[in-house]
Design a protein around this motif. Structure first.
Motif, PDB file in Angstrom:
ATOM      1  N   PRO A 136       0.820  -1.226   0.000  1.00  0.00           N
ATOM      2  CA  PRO A 136       0.000   0.000   0.000  1.00  0.00           C
ATOM      3  C   PRO A 136       0.846   1.264   0.000  1.00  0.00           C
ATOM      4  N   TYR A 137       2.163   1.142   0.268  1.00  0.00           N
ATOM      5  CA  TYR A 137       3.045   2.317   0.324  1.00  0.00           C
ATOM      6  C   TYR A 137       3.682   2.629  -1.027  1.00  0.00           C
ATOM      7  N   SER A 138       3.505   1.713  -2.006  1.00  0.00           N
ATOM      8  CA  SER A 138       4.070   1.967  -3.340  1.00  0.00           C
ATOM      9  C   SER A 138       3.168   2.939  -4.103  1.00  0.00           C
ATOM     10  N   PHE A 139       3.736   3.548  -5.151  1.00  0.00           N
ATOM     11  CA  PHE A 139       3.004   4.503  -5.996  1.00  0.00           C
ATOM     12  C   PHE A 139       1.731   3.843  -6.541  1.00  0.00           C
ATOM     13  N   GLN A 140       0.596   4.463  -6.295  1.00  0.00           N
ATOM     14  CA  GLN A 140      -0.701   3.836  -6.634  1.00  0.00           C
ATOM     15  C   GLN A 140      -1.277   4.320  -7.971  1.00  0.00           C
ATOM     16  N   GLY A 141      -0.562   5.236  -8.627  1.00  0.00           N
ATOM     17  CA  GLY A 141      -1.037   5.706  -9.932  1.00  0.00           C
ATOM     18  C   GLY A 141      -1.762   7.036  -9.829  1.00  0.00           C
ATOM     19  N   LEU A 142      -1.878   7.720 -10.982  1.00  0.00           N
ATOM     20  CA  LEU A 142      -2.494   9.061 -11.014  1.00  0.00           C
ATOM     21  C   LEU A 142      -3.999   8.996 -11.199  1.00  0.00           C
ATOM     22  N   GLU A 143      -4.539   7.801 -11.353  1.00  0.00           N
ATOM     23  CA  GLU A 143      -5.972   7.588 -11.523  1.00  0.00           C
ATOM     24  C   GLU A 143      -6.514   8.414 -12.698  1.00  0.00           C
ATOM     25  N   GLU A 144      -7.644   9.121 -12.512  1.00  0.00           N
ATOM     26  CA  GLU A 144      -8.263   9.751 -13.689  1.00  0.00           C
ATOM     27  C   GLU A 144      -7.327  10.740 -14.391  1.00  0.00           C
ATOM     28  N   GLU A 145      -6.476  11.399 -13.632  1.00  0.00           N
ATOM     29  CA  GLU A 145      -5.518  12.327 -14.262  1.00  0.00           C
ATOM     30  C   GLU A 145      -4.608  11.541 -15.222  1.00  0.00           C
ATOM     31  N   GLY A 146      -4.225  10.347 -14.811  1.00  0.00           N
ATOM     32  CA  GLY A 146      -3.397   9.483 -15.666  1.00  0.00           C
ATOM     33  C   GLY A 146      -4.135   9.097 -16.943  1.00  0.00           C
ATOM     34  N   LEU A 147      -5.423   8.835 -16.829  1.00  0.00           N
ATOM     35  CA  LEU A 147      -6.223   8.483 -18.024  1.00  0.00           C
ATOM     36  C   LEU A 147      -6.281   9.660 -18.991  1.00  0.00           C
ATOM     37  N   LYS A 148      -6.396  10.864 -18.418  1.00  0.00           N
ATOM     38  CA  LYS A 148      -6.467  12.068 -19.281  1.00  0.00           C
ATOM     39  C   LYS A 148      -5.145  12.269 -20.007  1.00  0.00           C
ATOM     40  N   ILE A 149      -4.037  12.007 -19.316  1.00  0.00           N
ATOM     41  CA  ILE A 149      -2.714  12.128 -19.954  1.00  0.00           C
ATOM     42  C   ILE A 149      -2.617  11.112 -21.094  1.00  0.00           C
ATOM     43  N   LEU A 150      -3.047   9.891 -20.835  1.00  0.00           N
ATOM     44  CA  LEU A 150      -2.993   8.843 -21.879  1.00  0.00           C
ATOM     45  C   LEU A 150      -3.830   9.257 -23.092  1.00  0.00           C
ATOM     46  N   ALA A 151      -5.032   9.746 -22.814  1.00  0.00           N
ATOM     47  CA  ALA A 151      -5.927  10.123 -23.914  1.00  0.00           C
ATOM     48  C   ALA A 151      -5.336  11.273 -24.723  1.00  0.00           C
ATOM     49  N   LYS A 152      -4.676  12.200 -24.041  1.00  0.00           N
ATOM     50  CA  LYS A 152      -4.091  13.357 -24.734  1.00  0.00           C
ATOM     51  C   LYS A 152      -2.944  12.900 -25.647  1.00  0.00           C
ATOM     52  N   VAL A 153      -2.039  12.079 -25.124  1.00  0.00           N
ATOM     53  CA  VAL A 153      -0.913  11.662 -25.987  1.00  0.00           C
ATOM     54  C   VAL A 153      -1.394  10.709 -27.082  1.00  0.00           C
ATOM     55  N   ALA A 154      -2.467   9.997 -26.827  1.00  0.00           N
ATOM     56  CA  ALA A 154      -3.028   9.125 -27.868  1.00  0.00           C
ATOM     57  C   ALA A 154      -3.571   9.981 -29.001  1.00  0.00           C
ATOM     58  N   GLU A 155      -4.194  11.093 -28.622  1.00  0.00           N
ATOM     59  CA  GLU A 155      -4.734  11.979 -29.646  1.00  0.00           C
ATOM     60  C   GLU A 155      -3.600  12.620 -30.452  1.00  0.00           C
ATOM     61  N   GLU A 156      -2.530  12.987 -29.763  1.00  0.00           N
ATOM     62  CA  GLU A 156      -1.385  13.616 -30.452  1.00  0.00           C
ATOM     63  C   GLU A 156      -0.714  12.664 -31.435  1.00  0.00           C
ATOM     64  N   THR A 157      -0.659  11.392 -31.061  1.00  0.00           N
ATOM     65  CA  THR A 157       0.152  10.438 -31.838  1.00  0.00           C
ATOM     66  C   THR A 157      -0.678   9.491 -32.695  1.00  0.00           C
ATOM     67  N   GLY A 158      -1.958   9.389 -32.421  1.00  0.00           N
ATOM     68  CA  GLY A 158      -2.787   8.399 -33.122  1.00  0.00           C
ATOM     69  C   GLY A 158      -2.605   7.005 -32.557  1.00  0.00           C
ATOM     70  N   MET A 159      -1.923   6.914 -31.393  1.00  0.00           N
ATOM     71  CA  MET A 159      -1.751   5.575 -30.791  1.00  0.00           C
ATOM     72  C   MET A 159      -3.018   5.161 -30.052  1.00  0.00           C
ATOM     73  N   LYS A 160      -3.096   3.862 -29.797  1.00  0.00           N
ATOM     74  CA  LYS A 160      -4.238   3.328 -29.064  1.00  0.00           C
ATOM     75  C   LYS A 160      -3.774   2.952 -27.651  1.00  0.00           C
ATOM     76  N   VAL A 161      -4.608   3.262 -26.676  1.00  0.00           N
ATOM     77  CA  VAL A 161      -4.201   3.122 -25.278  1.00  0.00           C
ATOM     78  C   VAL A 161      -4.700   1.823 -24.643  1.00  0.00           C
ATOM     79  N   VAL A 162      -3.782   1.153 -23.943  1.00  0.00           N
ATOM     80  CA  VAL A 162      -4.111  -0.018 -23.125  1.00  0.00           C
ATOM     81  C   VAL A 162      -3.849   0.352 -21.683  1.00  0.00           C
ATOM     82  N   THR A 163      -4.858   0.263 -20.821  1.00  0.00           N
ATOM     83  CA  THR A 163      -4.610   0.581 -19.411  1.00  0.00           C
ATOM     84  C   THR A 163      -5.554  -0.211 -18.510  1.00  0.00           C
ATOM     85  N   GLU A 164      -5.124  -0.374 -17.282  1.00  0.00           N
ATOM     86  CA  GLU A 164      -5.817  -1.318 -16.388  1.00  0.00           C
ATOM     87  C   GLU A 164      -6.970  -0.677 -15.610  1.00  0.00           C
ATOM     88  N   ALA A 165      -8.029  -1.478 -15.439  1.00  0.00           N
ATOM     89  CA  ALA A 165      -9.144  -1.101 -14.562  1.00  0.00           C
ATOM     90  C   ALA A 165      -9.104  -2.045 -13.362  1.00  0.00           C
TER      91      ALA A 165
END
Ligand code: PEP
Ligand code: MN
Length: 343
Positions: A136-165
């Motif tokens: 529980p002390y390890s980095f737990q992720g940026l959550e929705e902010e992380g998803l927004k970052i992924l979506a933004k770079v996907a839009e910039e590059t045309g890449m498709k995003v794989v991420t965990e739920a």
């Protein structure tokens, strides 16, 4: 039970069989092949005991199925499943290569990673926004902010995003922002989440549980398919054994075993299997040689500083070298690497 129709059976004949099945409160799954249509019966088949299927026009034979995973099994769906996502096809000739950091750390790192990967024709970008960490002390992720970052770079590059739920709340958000929803090893038998994955509307990568058998894994995939999602990709990521030289033991046999038992695409995650950079190349090559449909690899522009799983994360240059080797090997396997047709 599976109803095999005669070659070139007509739509009315197929509909009649399906109506008969549904009229008894069961469901059916129709798989239309180039010559033969196969109808998988889902539910309690004792309710069909008095139905003379063989007498219905267009029916060739009935095959009883002992496998509990009817939708996932190859018996009822002999042809490989191919999943279309934009300009990519998973399970067809071209290998699915997904790369990126273990976790989304910040916009700048994700932007740099994605642009460098895209320059290598890589179509799928990985990165965890929700991180189910052992401590529980390890980095737990940026959550929705992380998803927004992924979506933004996907839009910039045309890449498709794989991420965990990881739960009910995250799966709706992940399905909104990402192209593929990943269900992680620790959640492989979270049956409630599997059902949600079946309803999420996006293709799903189902990772193998740390100590799960192939049978349990295929049943987990059946939960997703029977909840309405046919686009499931199985990912072998190493299992827990007595061996401690690697983080997990990559079960390479799972590739031919799955290819025999299921029509679903199979990919390999060498990173979580190895736990160490030095072994990523060998395990990746083994995966392709064994017939895997792709790889998902942890890559970071500065792997030593990665916030999670640094020891198993390779640099972008190292990944580029690996891709060259895979490209050579893929020719022998009658597969292609993304970008091969641009060369
Ligand atoms: C991951 O791919 O980010 C991950 C956590 O993998 P696994 O679920 O296989 O441990
Ligand atoms: Mn990781």
């Amino acid at each position: 039970m599976i109803v095999v129709m005669k070659p070139h059976a007509q739509k009315e004949q197929i509909d009649r069989v399906c109506d008969t099945i549904r009229s008894r409160g069961l469901d059916c799954h129709v798989s239309i092949g180039s010559h033969t249509t196969i109808i998988g019966v889902i539910g309690d088949k004792t309710k069909l005991i008095d139905v003379q299927f063989a007498a219905l026009s267009g029916v060739r034979e009935l095959i009883p199925v002992s496998e509990p995973y009817k939708l996932v099994g190859r018996t009822g769906h002999p042809e490989n499943t191919v999943i279309d996502i934009g300009d990519a096809q998973i399970g067809a000739n071209e290998l699915m290569i997904a790369a990126g950091p273990c976790a989304v750390e910040d916009y700048e790192t994700m932007h740099e990673t994605a642009h460098k990967l895209r320059a290598q024709n890589i179509k799928f970008l990985r990165g965890g926004a929700y991180k189910p960490r052992t401590s529980p002390y390890s980095f737990q992720g940026l959550e929705e902010e992380g998803l927004k970052i992924l979506a933004k770079v996907a839009e910039e590059t045309g890449m498709k995003v794989v991420t965990e739920a990881i739960d009910d709340d995250s799966i709706a958000r992940v399905a909104y922002y990402a192209d593929i929803v990943q269900i992680g090893a620790r959640n492989m038998q979270n049956f409630h989440l599997l059902r949600k994955a079946g309803q999420c509307g996006k293709p799903v990568i189902l990772k193998r549980g740390l100590s799960s058998t192939v049978e349990e894994w295929l049943n987990a995939a059946e939960y997703i398919m029977s909840s309405g999602n046919a686009n499931v990709i199985l990912c072998e990521r190493g299992i827990r054994t007595f061996e401690t030289a690697t983080r997990n033991t990559l079960d390479i046999s799972a590739v031919p075993v799955l290819k025999a038992k299921t029509h679903l695409p199979v990919i390999i995650d060498p990173s979580h299997a190895a736990g160490a950079r030095a072994y990523i190349e060998s395990l990746s090559m083994c995966a392709i040689a064994a017939g895997a449909d792709g790889l998902i690899i942890e890559v970071h522009p500065r792997p030593d500083t990665a916030k999670s799983d640094a020891a198993q994360t390779i640099s972008i240059d190292c990944f580029a070298e690996l891709c060259k080797k895979i490209s050579e090997l893929s020719k022998i396997m009658h597969r292609t690497m993304p970008g091969d047709d641009n060369k």
